[in-house]
Design an enzyme around this catalytic site. Structure first.
Site, PDB file in Angstrom:
ATOM      1  N   LYS A  13      34.679  47.450  37.523  1.00  0.00           N
ATOM      2  CA  LYS A  13      34.680  48.084  38.680  1.00  0.00           C
ATOM      3  C   LYS A  13      35.544  49.492  38.786  1.00  0.00           C
ATOM      4  CE  LYS A  13      35.394  44.529  41.270  1.00  0.00           C
ATOM      5  NZ  LYS A  13      35.892  43.615  39.971  1.00  0.00           N
ATOM      6  N   ARG A  88      34.207  40.773  49.691  1.00  0.00           N
ATOM      7  CA  ARG A  88      34.553  39.540  48.736  1.00  0.00           C
ATOM      8  C   ARG A  88      33.978  38.358  49.128  1.00  0.00           C
ATOM      9  NH1 ARG A  88      38.731  42.297  45.377  1.00  0.00           N
ATOM     10  NH2 ARG A  88      39.551  41.059  43.940  1.00  0.00           N
ATOM     11  N   ARG A 127      44.877  44.494  30.285  1.00  0.00           N
ATOM     12  CA  ARG A 127      44.876  45.664  31.169  1.00  0.00           C
ATOM     13  C   ARG A 127      46.326  46.332  31.667  1.00  0.00           C
ATOM     14  NH1 ARG A 127      41.640  45.116  36.815  1.00  0.00           N
ATOM     15  NH2 ARG A 127      42.843  43.291  37.147  1.00  0.00           N
ATOM     16  N   ARG A 160      49.803  44.156  35.532  1.00  0.00           N
ATOM     17  CA  ARG A 160      49.790  43.478  36.862  1.00  0.00           C
ATOM     18  C   ARG A 160      50.276  41.880  36.953  1.00  0.00           C
ATOM     19  NH1 ARG A 160      44.164  44.779  39.724  1.00  0.00           N
ATOM     20  NH2 ARG A 160      44.257  42.532  40.286  1.00  0.00           N
ATOM     21  N   ARG A 171      41.534  33.403  39.828  1.00  0.00           N
ATOM     22  CA  ARG A 171      40.719  34.588  40.287  1.00  0.00           C
ATOM     23  C   ARG A 171      39.313  34.234  39.840  1.00  0.00           C
ATOM     24  NH1 ARG A 171      43.776  39.234  38.116  1.00  0.00           N
ATOM     25  NH2 ARG A 171      42.368  40.527  39.095  1.00  0.00           N
TER      26      ARG A 171
HETATM   27  P1  ADP Z   1      37.926  45.369  37.785  1.00  0.00           P
HETATM   28  O1  ADP Z   1      38.303  46.579  38.493  1.00  0.00           O
HETATM   29  O2  ADP Z   1      36.240  45.163  37.780  1.00  0.00           O
HETATM   30  O3  ADP Z   1      38.980  44.407  37.909  1.00  0.00           O
HETATM   31  P2  ADP Z   1      38.754  47.233  35.367  1.00  0.00           P
HETATM   32  O4  ADP Z   1      37.951  48.467  35.473  1.00  0.00           O
HETATM   33  O5  ADP Z   1      39.993  47.269  36.114  1.00  0.00           O
HETATM   34  O6  ADP Z   1      38.105  46.009  36.273  1.00  0.00           O
HETATM   35  O7  ADP Z   1      38.658  46.833  34.048  1.00  0.00           O
HETATM   36  C1  ADP Z   1      39.507  45.492  33.456  1.00  0.00           C
HETATM   37  C2  ADP Z   1      39.817  45.886  32.220  1.00  0.00           C
HETATM   38  O8  ADP Z   1      38.911  45.877  31.338  1.00  0.00           O
HETATM   39  C3  ADP Z   1      40.894  47.153  31.987  1.00  0.00           C
HETATM   40  O9  ADP Z   1      41.689  46.929  31.082  1.00  0.00           O
HETATM   41  C4  ADP Z   1      39.356  48.240  31.523  1.00  0.00           C
HETATM   42  O10 ADP Z   1      40.369  49.483  30.830  1.00  0.00           O
HETATM   43  C5  ADP Z   1      38.693  47.376  30.524  1.00  0.00           C
HETATM   44  N1  ADP Z   1      37.280  47.870  30.605  1.00  0.00           N
HETATM   45  C6  ADP Z   1      36.684  48.242  31.674  1.00  0.00           C
HETATM   46  N2  ADP Z   1      35.497  48.564  31.120  1.00  0.00           N
HETATM   47  C7  ADP Z   1      35.440  48.010  30.022  1.00  0.00           C
HETATM   48  C8  ADP Z   1      34.392  48.023  29.043  1.00  0.00           C
HETATM   49  N3  ADP Z   1      33.053  48.471  29.216  1.00  0.00           N
HETATM   50  N4  ADP Z   1      34.568  47.442  27.674  1.00  0.00           N
HETATM   51  C9  ADP Z   1      35.778  46.961  27.390  1.00  0.00           C
HETATM   52  N5  ADP Z   1      36.761  47.307  28.391  1.00  0.00           N
HETATM   53  C10 ADP Z   1      36.628  47.638  29.565  1.00  0.00           C
HETATM   54  P1  AMP Z   2      41.533  43.426  42.892  1.00  0.00           P
HETATM   55  O1  AMP Z   2      42.511  44.647  42.680  1.00  0.00           O
HETATM   56  O2  AMP Z   2      40.333  43.929  43.432  1.00  0.00           O
HETATM   57  O3  AMP Z   2      41.515  42.726  41.681  1.00  0.00           O
HETATM   58  O4  AMP Z   2      42.270  42.490  43.894  1.00  0.00           O
HETATM   59  C1  AMP Z   2      43.636  42.065  43.735  1.00  0.00           C
HETATM   60  C2  AMP Z   2      43.872  40.816  44.916  1.00  0.00           C
HETATM   61  O5  AMP Z   2      43.992  41.372  46.288  1.00  0.00           O
HETATM   62  C3  AMP Z   2      42.906  39.782  44.999  1.00  0.00           C
HETATM   63  O6  AMP Z   2      43.033  38.804  43.911  1.00  0.00           O
HETATM   64  C4  AMP Z   2      43.144  39.578  46.453  1.00  0.00           C
HETATM   65  O7  AMP Z   2      44.132  38.761  46.713  1.00  0.00           O
HETATM   66  C5  AMP Z   2      43.276  40.746  47.030  1.00  0.00           C
HETATM   67  N1  AMP Z   2      42.226  41.295  47.591  1.00  0.00           N
HETATM   68  C6  AMP Z   2      41.424  42.576  47.293  1.00  0.00           C
HETATM   69  N2  AMP Z   2      40.582  42.780  47.912  1.00  0.00           N
HETATM   70  C7  AMP Z   2      40.467  41.768  48.712  1.00  0.00           C
HETATM   71  C8  AMP Z   2      39.307  41.409  49.591  1.00  0.00           C
HETATM   72  N3  AMP Z   2      38.225  42.174  49.972  1.00  0.00           N
HETATM   73  N4  AMP Z   2      39.509  40.256  50.169  1.00  0.00           N
HETATM   74  C9  AMP Z   2      40.116  39.399  50.046  1.00  0.00           C
HETATM   75  N5  AMP Z   2      41.384  39.786  49.177  1.00  0.00           N
HETATM   76  C10 AMP Z   2      41.187  40.956  48.571  1.00  0.00           C
END
Ligand code: ADP
Ligand code: AMP
Length: 217
Positions: A13, A88, A127, A160, A171
């Site tokens: 995302k 969420r 990541r 992270r 998660r």
């Molecule tokens: P989210 O925001 O949904 O938690 P991220 O955008 O942070 O996910 O992506 C999670 C991890 O996967 C990051 O390390 C990113 O660089 C990698 N990633 C994102 N899209 C792809 C893809 N299409 N193929 C491989 N790795 C990806």
């Molecule tokens: P994310 O960066 O989206 O992976 O979110 C990291 C953490 O932040 C999650 O595991 C939750 O603990 C908290 N968080 C982020 N967005 C929300 C949401 N919309 N509702 C509740 N908790 C959230």
């Protein structure tokens, strides 16, 4: 234009949002980024959110709804925004509908990025995120040009705390239980587009862009 990016942690995302924000000139609202910044600053909001986040649990609905309400009414969101990581829960989605009604706008499209669970675990545990601008990388799939240095701002990259294997697994359980029901919620509203997120980053981006331009599911 108001776009929601829906999908499990690690679906991509944030990665897609980075590109969409530039392409469509939209404000970017990532509740996870806002909460991490609050934890880092030690503010009352951060103190409230910290333990939930460390354990991979959701922060209470009223806290995140308050954050989003404030952001959506800020001037930079007037031309549109991308919501990443919010809503969420069904309660958050209902609260969002109410906020949008109050400000006289509506959701244009909900993009659900689907990715296999095994791939999610590989993505999340590899990541890396920029401490300064929150840009996202992956040690194998999307590495920075210089190890541990952000291509965009030169900031230091870090892993992270909640991207450890055990918290990632928690998660994903939380996602399946509390967030996945939103797929049906938005499908019923006719707003959902499902995207195969197992592909390459650029392929996914072009699929999302064409869905936004045609409004197709
Ligand atoms: P989210 O925001 O949904 O938690 P991220 O955008 O942070 O996910 O992506 C999670 C991890 O996967 C990051 O390390 C990113 O660089 C990698 N990633 C994102 N899209 C792809 C893809 N299409 N193929 C491989 N790795 C990806
Ligand atoms: P994310 O960066 O989206 O992976 O979110 C990291 C953490 O932040 C999650 O595991 C939750 O603990 C908290 N968080 C982020 N967005 C929300 C949401 N919309 N509702 C509740 N908790 C959230």
């Amino acid at each position: 234009m108001l776009i929601i990016l829906l999908g499990p942690p690690g679906a991509g995302k944030g990665t897609q949002a980075e590109r969409l924000v530039k392409q469509y000139n939209l404000a970017y609202i990532a509740t996870g980024d806002i909460l991490r910044a609050a934890v880092k600053s030690g503010s009352p909001l951060g103190k409230q959110a910290k333990t939930f986040m460390e354990q991979g649990q959701l922060v209470p609905d009223e806290v995140v709804v308050g954050i989003v309400r404030e952001r959506l009414t800020a001037p930079d969101c007037a031309a549109g925004a991308i919501l990443d990581g919010f809503p969420r829960t069904v309660a958050q989605a209902q609260a969002l509908d109410q906020v949008l009604e109050e400000i006289g706008t509506k959701i244009d499209r909900v993009i659900h990025i689907e990715v296999d669970e095994e791939e999610l675990i590989t993505r999340l545990t590899g990541r890396r995120v920029c401490r300064e601008c929150a840009a996202t990388y992956h040690i194998k799939f999307n590495p920075p040009k210089v190890r541990n240095v952000c291509d965009q701002c030169g900031g230091e990259l870090y892993q992270r705390e909640d991207d450890s294997l055990s918290t990632v697994q928690e998660r994903l359980v939380v996602y399946n239980k509390q967030t996945a029901p939103l797929i049906d919620y938005y499908n019923r509203e006719g707003l959902l587009t499902v995207i195969d997120g197992n592909r390459e980053i650029e392929q996914i981006f072009s699929q999302i862009s064409s869905a936004l331009e045609t409004g197709s599911s």
